[in-house]
Design a protein around this motif. Structure first.
Motif, PDB file in Angstrom:
ATOM      1  N   GLY A  74       0.799  -1.220   0.000  1.00  0.00           N
ATOM      2  CA  GLY A  74       0.000   0.000   0.000  1.00  0.00           C
ATOM      3  C   GLY A  74       0.828   1.263   0.000  1.00  0.00           C
ATOM      4  N   LEU A  75       2.177   1.141  -0.007  1.00  0.00           N
ATOM      5  CA  LEU A  75       3.031   2.328   0.027  1.00  0.00           C
ATOM      6  C   LEU A  75       2.831   3.188  -1.217  1.00  0.00           C
ATOM      7  N   ALA A  76       2.780   2.563  -2.387  1.00  0.00           N
ATOM      8  CA  ALA A  76       2.569   3.329  -3.628  1.00  0.00           C
ATOM      9  C   ALA A  76       1.178   3.950  -3.652  1.00  0.00           C
ATOM     10  N   GLN A  77       0.184   3.217  -3.111  1.00  0.00           N
ATOM     11  CA  GLN A  77      -1.174   3.751  -3.074  1.00  0.00           C
ATOM     12  C   GLN A  77      -1.242   4.991  -2.189  1.00  0.00           C
ATOM     13  N   LYS A  78      -0.461   4.999  -1.099  1.00  0.00           N
ATOM     14  CA  LYS A  78      -0.440   6.164  -0.224  1.00  0.00           C
ATOM     15  C   LYS A  78       0.121   7.375  -0.973  1.00  0.00           C
ATOM     16  N   ALA A  79       1.084   7.117  -1.849  1.00  0.00           N
ATOM     17  CA  ALA A  79       1.602   8.213  -2.674  1.00  0.00           C
ATOM     18  C   ALA A  79       0.497   8.737  -3.588  1.00  0.00           C
ATOM     19  N   GLY A  80      -0.318   7.825  -4.120  1.00  0.00           N
ATOM     20  CA  GLY A  80      -1.452   8.243  -4.947  1.00  0.00           C
ATOM     21  C   GLY A  80      -2.465   9.026  -4.144  1.00  0.00           C
ATOM     22  N   ASP A  81      -2.709   8.610  -2.899  1.00  0.00           N
ATOM     23  CA  ASP A  81      -3.637   9.346  -2.033  1.00  0.00           C
ATOM     24  C   ASP A  81      -3.113  10.750  -1.766  1.00  0.00           C
ATOM     25  N   LEU A  82      -1.787  10.863  -1.663  1.00  0.00           N
ATOM     26  CA  LEU A  82      -1.182  12.181  -1.476  1.00  0.00           C
ATOM     27  C   LEU A  82      -1.489  13.086  -2.662  1.00  0.00           C
ATOM     28  N   LEU A  83      -1.498  12.501  -3.869  1.00  0.00           N
ATOM     29  CA  LEU A  83      -1.847  13.261  -5.068  1.00  0.00           C
ATOM     30  C   LEU A  83      -3.266  13.802  -4.957  1.00  0.00           C
ATOM     31  N   VAL A  84      -4.194  12.968  -4.486  1.00  0.00           N
ATOM     32  CA  VAL A  84      -5.592  13.384  -4.353  1.00  0.00           C
ATOM     33  C   VAL A  84      -5.720  14.535  -3.363  1.00  0.00           C
ATOM     34  N   LYS A  85      -5.008  14.435  -2.227  1.00  0.00           N
ATOM     35  CA  LYS A  85      -5.136  15.447  -1.184  1.00  0.00           C
ATOM     36  C   LYS A  85      -4.485  16.767  -1.571  1.00  0.00           C
ATOM     37  N   SER A  86      -3.475  16.700  -2.416  1.00  0.00           N
ATOM     38  CA  SER A  86      -2.665  17.889  -2.696  1.00  0.00           C
ATOM     39  C   SER A  86      -3.174  18.724  -3.860  1.00  0.00           C
ATOM     40  N   THR A  87      -4.063  18.162  -4.674  1.00  0.00           N
ATOM     41  CA  THR A  87      -4.430  18.873  -5.900  1.00  0.00           C
ATOM     42  C   THR A  87      -5.582  19.837  -5.732  1.00  0.00           C
ATOM     43  N   GLY A  88      -6.438  19.597  -4.727  1.00  0.00           N
ATOM     44  CA  GLY A  88      -7.613  20.436  -4.594  1.00  0.00           C
ATOM     45  C   GLY A  88      -8.449  20.368  -5.852  1.00  0.00           C
ATOM     46  N   ASN A  89      -8.819  21.508  -6.381  1.00  0.00           N
ATOM     47  CA  ASN A  89      -9.584  21.533  -7.625  1.00  0.00           C
ATOM     48  C   ASN A  89      -8.825  22.313  -8.693  1.00  0.00           C
ATOM     49  N   ASN A 111       8.516   1.687 -13.862  1.00  0.00           N
ATOM     50  CA  ASN A 111       7.686   2.686 -14.546  1.00  0.00           C
ATOM     51  C   ASN A 111       6.275   2.159 -14.777  1.00  0.00           C
ATOM     52  N   THR A 112       6.194   0.916 -15.247  1.00  0.00           N
ATOM     53  CA  THR A 112       4.892   0.330 -15.555  1.00  0.00           C
ATOM     54  C   THR A 112       4.041   0.214 -14.306  1.00  0.00           C
ATOM     55  N   GLY A 113       4.641  -0.241 -13.201  1.00  0.00           N
ATOM     56  CA  GLY A 113       3.896  -0.372 -11.954  1.00  0.00           C
ATOM     57  C   GLY A 113       3.432   0.971 -11.422  1.00  0.00           C
ATOM     58  N   THR A 114       4.281   1.980 -11.556  1.00  0.00           N
ATOM     59  CA  THR A 114       3.900   3.320 -11.105  1.00  0.00           C
ATOM     60  C   THR A 114       2.701   3.837 -11.871  1.00  0.00           C
ATOM     61  N   VAL A 115       2.727   3.683 -13.182  1.00  0.00           N
ATOM     62  CA  VAL A 115       1.598   4.135 -14.001  1.00  0.00           C
ATOM     63  C   VAL A 115       0.345   3.318 -13.686  1.00  0.00           C
ATOM     64  N   ALA A 116       0.512   2.023 -13.420  1.00  0.00           N
ATOM     65  CA  ALA A 116      -0.643   1.192 -13.076  1.00  0.00           C
ATOM     66  C   ALA A 116      -1.317   1.670 -11.801  1.00  0.00           C
ATOM     67  N   ILE A 117      -0.535   2.147 -10.829  1.00  0.00           N
ATOM     68  CA  ILE A 117      -1.095   2.666  -9.580  1.00  0.00           C
ATOM     69  C   ILE A 117      -1.794   4.001  -9.808  1.00  0.00           C
ATOM     70  N   THR A 418      -2.764  -1.507   7.334  1.00  0.00           N
ATOM     71  CA  THR A 418      -1.800  -2.101   8.260  1.00  0.00           C
ATOM     72  C   THR A 418      -0.507  -1.321   8.227  1.00  0.00           C
ATOM     73  N   LYS A 419       0.467  -1.833   8.985  1.00  0.00           N
ATOM     74  CA  LYS A 419       1.773  -1.182   9.054  1.00  0.00           C
ATOM     75  C   LYS A 419       2.723  -1.666   7.972  1.00  0.00           C
ATOM     76  N   LYS A 420       2.213  -2.492   7.043  1.00  0.00           N
ATOM     77  CA  LYS A 420       3.086  -3.051   6.013  1.00  0.00           C
ATOM     78  C   LYS A 420       3.708  -1.957   5.147  1.00  0.00           C
ATOM     79  N   SER A 421       2.954  -0.889   4.901  1.00  0.00           N
ATOM     80  CA  SER A 421       3.499   0.165   4.039  1.00  0.00           C
ATOM     81  C   SER A 421       4.706   0.826   4.694  1.00  0.00           C
ATOM     82  N   ARG A 422       4.672   0.961   6.035  1.00  0.00           N
ATOM     83  CA  ARG A 422       5.822   1.544   6.736  1.00  0.00           C
ATOM     84  C   ARG A 422       7.031   0.610   6.646  1.00  0.00           C
ATOM     85  N   ILE A 423       6.765  -0.676   6.807  1.00  0.00           N
ATOM     86  CA  ILE A 423       7.863  -1.651   6.719  1.00  0.00           C
ATOM     87  C   ILE A 423       8.491  -1.602   5.334  1.00  0.00           C
TER      88      ILE A 423
END
Length: 614
Positions: A74-89, A111-117, A418-423
């Motif tokens: 979920g670490l990459a997904q958290k980066a995606g969530d950061l994108l959602v929170k930071s863009t506003g409108n 690269n492929t995995g990043t774009v997939a996320i 879970t804490k897996k993303s931190r690990i």
């Protein structure tokens, strides 16, 4: 009599042509090329299989496992969530932050995995902001390629560049050797994409294309043209099918129809039921026993549904049909390396494997149509599927095969809570530290990190670690390295190097560097950047030696050029992934990609001698 060098070039030309033909898998072409070199006696057995023991091949395979840990935890997904929170409108914030985020992620993981996320996140944000996704998805793919060139591990050509210099006796590159020039290229690319490229992709928002502010099943059904294939039927008290299970009715084989959903009698309205809870809407299991008063949503041809009603006593609802439940639908695209490609829906066993029904599909440049069991899944396809939201989320986890582009299904991946993303973050951080400060050889740091991802559960199962490895890339590198060996043995590398020097050497080393960059750039638009890099690194090193200059700028030129492929949708996997989602044509990539290709090339030619003097 044909010479050994001519024979190598003949095999190379045939290999290149086969790489250009989409129906031939790149890894199988590479294996065939390897066997051709071996059977003709151009290389011996140890030379043929030396690539499989090469440290670059081991590092690339291990990096896929590290990337899988980053994604599954979920670490990459958290980066995606950061994108959602930071863009506003703000479109400006969305574009700039998206480009920066995908570039940074691509510098450390696939690269492929990043774009997939990030692909479904960007599409969702575009819907919310009333932007056409085509305005941002080509920039997303291009930024992933530019980001991959930021670090030693960002892309396979960078690793091969370092190994090539080490093998030639010049010492390996360090982790951030690519970063200064890569950052300038990225900055130039972002400015170009915001001020120029984005305007070339400016398209009006069309709500029928599913770009409305919220996920709407009715829009998606209309977009895929299956509105006339969805029917509501009710089971009256006297129906002959009462008491039978859905499986016992053999509806798909007898009538070529699929039962999608069940609406129990307790529903308060027959219309506008989209968005109701699951207790009122049920995806039908084969074991479900039909009861009187049940209402089913059926997918199929009208004649087949009428025949079913006549033979079973069911009643076809004559008014407006029920809407499919939002959370039961998803739009899915296939990744370029998907195992589902070139298989029919029947061969994939989509329903048995994923618990989902394929309703419709869109091939590249063709209108959407109702899916049939014998329909082949092709490169660049997108499909509309129906099923439980849990099954849709399971499908979305198959990042190597599919990307769930549009869905309102809930995120139930326990790793995200879970804490897996931190690990995973800690493991990635210490891997980078070990490589930057050279505590251990790079291959050791990466393999240890991959193993820790498995031991800590960031990669949930050992089998998933093996599945995460893109074996096509691994085999491609291992099998193309002997081609470079054959070219060196037979004098082919010397021949190409002397050709470059004779044509451009009189002008100076900068002209030769520019020529190398241009040749690599052309090749990388049509064949794998890895294969291009493997073939041209020996040429770059020998050319520099014959000119009496440092090989570092020449090798770096090949490395950067092989990664910066923007002008065609087949140049990189991210380009291919965004093509269907953004509804692009081949010309869109040409119009936006070629100017960026020239801009990045100009930056490379001007700055490489400054950072890596001749």
């Amino acid at each position: 009599m044909i010479t050994d060098m001519q024979l190598v070039f003949l095999i190379l030309i045939i290999t290149t042509i086969c790489f250009l033909i989409p129906r031939f898998r790149a890894d199988l072409v590479a294996i065939s090329s390897l066997l051709a070199l071996l059977l003709t006696g151009l290389i011996d057995v140890p030379e043929a299989f030396a690539g499989f023991s090469n440290s670059v091949v081991i590092m690339v395979a291990a990096l896929f496992i590290v990337g899988a840990g980053v994604f599954q935890s979920g670490l990459a997904q958290k980066a995606g969530d950061l994108l959602v929170k930071s863009t506003g409108n703000s479109e400006l914030k969305l574009t700039i932050f998206m480009l920066a985020l995908v570039a940074v992620l691509s510098g450390f993981i696939s690269n492929t995995g990043t774009v997939a996320i990030l692909l479904p996140i960007v599409v969702s944000l575009c819907r919310q902001m009333q932007l056409h996704p085509g305005k941002l998805l080509i920039p997303l793919a291009f930024a992933s390629s530019m980001g991959g060139a930021l670090t030693l591990i960002g892309t396979a050509p960078n690793l091969i560049a370092s190994q090539s210099l080490h093998d030639a006796g010049y010492g390996a590159l360090n982790f951030f050797s690519f970063t200064p020039i890569g950052l300038i290229m990225l900055l130039g690319g972002i400015l170009y994409l915001w001020f120029i490229g984005r305007r070339m992709l400016d398209k009006p928002v069309d709500n029928k294309d599913g770009t409305s502010g919220t996920f709407d099943a009715a829009e998606l059904v209309d977009q895929y043209g299956i509105t006339n294939f969805i029917f509501s039927v009710k089971v009256p008290q006297e129906s002959s099918i009462i008491g039978h299970t859905i499986k016992q009715l053999h509806l798909p084989s007898t009538y070529h129809i699929t039962v999608l959903e069940l609406i129990k009698e307790g529903a308060s309205s027959l219309l506008n039921l989209a968005g109701r809870t699951q207790s009122q809407r049920i995806t039908v299991e084969p074991s479900y026993v039909v009861e009187a008063g049940d209402t089913f949503l059926i997918f199929g041809e009208e004649d087949a549904v009428i025949k079913l009603c006549n033979e079973t006593g069911m009643t076809l609802y004559k008014g407006e049909a029920y809407q499919l439940e939002d959370s039961h639908l998803a739009e899915v695209i296939l990744t370029p390396q998907s195992r589902l490609l070139n298989q029919t829906i029947k061969e994939v066993n989509f329903r048995e494997k994923y618990g989902l029904s394929v309703l419709a599909m869109k091939h590249q440049f063709r209108p959407a149509k109702k899916a049939t069991a014998d329909e082949k899944l092709l490169y660049g396809d997108s499909i509309l599927v129906h099923g439980k939201w849990k099954d849709i989320n399971l499908l979305s986890a198959e990042k190597n095969d599919t990307v769930v582009l549009k869905s309102s299904a809930e995120d139930t991946d326990p790793a995200n809570t879970t804490k897996k993303s931190r690990i995973a973050g800690v493991i990635l951080f210490f891997m980078l530290l070990a490589m930057v400060f050279e505590w251990v050889p790079a291959v050791v740091a990466i393999v240890v990190a991959a193993l820790l991802m498995v031991f800590t559960g960031c990669v949930r199962q050992t089998d998933q670690a093996y599945h995460a490895i893109n074996w096509q890339t691994v085999i491609l590198i291992a099998c193309m390295l002997p081609m470079a060996t054959a070219l060196e043995k037979t004098g082919g590398v010397t021949f190409m190097s002397e050709g470059l020097i004779q044509s451009l050497g009189a002008i100076g080393p900068i002209a030769v560097l520019a020529g190398l960059y241009a040749i690599t750039s052309v090749f990388s638009q049509f064949i794998s950047n890895t294969a291009t890099a493997v073939l041209l690194f020996p040429v770059a090193i020998l050319t520099a030696e014959q000119l009496g200059v440092s090989p570092f700028p020449m090798v770096m030129a090949v490395a950067f050029s092989s990664s910066m492929a923007f002008a065609t949708p087949v140049a990189t996997p991210p380009n291919a992934m965004v093509m269907a989602a953004g509804k692009y044509t081949f010309l869109d990539f040409v119009r936006v990609g070629i100017p960026l290709q020239l801009l990045i090339g100009l930056i490379a030619v001007l700055l490489l001698p400054f950072f890596f003097p001749f």
